[in-house]
Write an enzyme that holds these catalytic residues in place. Structure first.
Site, PDB file in Angstrom:
ATOM      1  N   GLU A   1      41.255  35.879  54.914  1.00 55.02           N
ATOM      2  CA  GLU A   1      41.887  34.755  55.156  1.00 55.02           C
ATOM      3  C   GLU A   1      40.813  33.469  55.019  1.00 55.02           C
ATOM      4  OE1 GLU A   1      44.236  34.018  58.581  1.00 55.02           O
ATOM      5  OE2 GLU A   1      44.581  36.499  58.636  1.00 55.02           O
TER       6      GLU A   1
ATOM      7  N   GLU B   1      42.383  40.335  63.300  1.00 62.57           N
ATOM      8  CA  GLU B   1      41.524  39.312  64.338  1.00 62.57           C
ATOM      9  C   GLU B   1      41.503  39.792  65.767  1.00 62.57           C
ATOM     10  OE1 GLU B   1      43.247  35.379  63.981  1.00 62.57           O
ATOM     11  OE2 GLU B   1      42.326  35.251  61.982  1.00 62.57           O
TER      12      GLU B   1
END
Length: 316
Positions: free
Chosen positions: A291, A173
């Site tokens: 995710e 991320e």
């Protein structure tokens, strides 16, 4: 009112499903590792401190692959803190989740645990505070057979055979301002490309996942993905995407979430196809949706409150 019809035929095949689609994720976060899968004082813990009740439940799920060690955690993590004799490992301030990290569980222990639950490991390297050389060292430690500093160190620490980790994430991320050492798309793309080169020079057989957008609501989406791909396209196999859906006891919010997810995936596919065409390449980069979850904030808060209350009683 017209009636809907559903036709099901086992011979209607669109394509093969990669078994890794049913993978999972373990991060050094809250109770996931410590007291979740690892709790030496638990009456059902094995000799390594892993909870056998959790192992038995996970074996029933038949999970094909599990991503580790993060997550936001990995962007501040030094993987060398988690190798060697446990009693000599340092306790660090863990900045992502604001806790003390004891490093009792590291890459070697987690590999052992994946064997207990009959799964494979998807490893992540630190591209927040970490550097390309450190990622290459980790691949050498895990995958090289021997005769070098890092591979021989693995042997000295009790693992004579390589771990043979084939799927690696180039950070986590990095588009998110919350991430430790958040980077721009161009800075991350350049860093990921150079890291990928070193990692594949160490082990040409590995597959790599670059960080795509972690949330389509961010202003950087989908330009982030385009820039990252323009830097890394020929060096990676996958681009990651993440998505969480929050609802408060409203089942319709959950049921409608597939529309948003479908649009998200379509946008990423279009971005990949654009960069593929721009580069005049035959290679196709695929998506790693590594995710995803549906979260009820009320339930989540209640569980946290119960756990915090229990922890306070244990301390007292």
């Amino acid at each position: 009112m017209k009636e809907a019809k559903l036709i099901v035929n086992k011979d209607f095949v669109i394509g093969e499903i990669d078994k890794r689609l049913y993978g999972s994720f373990v991060e050094h976060m809250r109770r996931v590792v410590y007291t979740g899968i690892y709790e030496p004082t638990h009456p059902l813990a094995d000799k390594q401190g892993f909870r056998t009740d959790v192992i038995d439940l996970l074996k029933e799920l038949n999970i094909p692959i599990i991503r580790y060690p993060g997550g936001n955690f990995v962007s501040g993590y030094d993987w060398t803190d988690g190798i060697g004799p446990v009693e000599k490992r340092p306790t660090r301030l863990e900045l992502a989740w604001k806790v003390h990290e004891t490093n009792e569980v590291g890459i070697d222990e987690f590999v052992d645990w994946t064997k207990k639950v009959n799964t494979e490991l998807m490893a992540a390297v630190n591209l927040g505070t970490g550097f390309a050389k450190e990622a290459g060292n980790m691949v050498e430690y895990c995958n090289h057979s021997g005769g070098t500093y890092w591979s021989d160190l693995r042997k000295a620490f009790g693992h004579k055979q390589p771990h043979h980790i084939k799927l690696w994430c180039l950070g986590n991320e990095m588009d998110g301002p919350w991430q430790i050492n958040h980077l721009t798309a161009d800075d991350y793309g350049k860093k990921a490309k150079e890291t990928a080169k070193i990692m594949k020079w160490v082990d040409p057989s590995i597959e790599l996942v670059a960080c795509g957008s972690s949330d389509p609501a961010l202003a950087s989406f989908p330009d982030w993905d385009r820039v990252v791909l323009e830097n890394t396209y020929e060096d990676i196999e996958y681009l990651s995407i993440h998505r969480y859906y929050f609802y408060e006891n409203n089942i319709l919010d959950y049921l409608y979430s597939y529309i948003d997810m479908n649009n998200y995936i379509k946008s990423i596919v279009s971005t990949i196809d654009f960069v593929k065409a721009k580069k005049r390449t035959k290679k196709t980069v695929h998506i790693s949706f590594d995710e995803y979850n549906v979260v009820n904030p009320v339930i989540n808060q209640t569980i946290d409150t119960m756990r915090n209350g229990r922890n306070q009683k244990e301390k007292a």
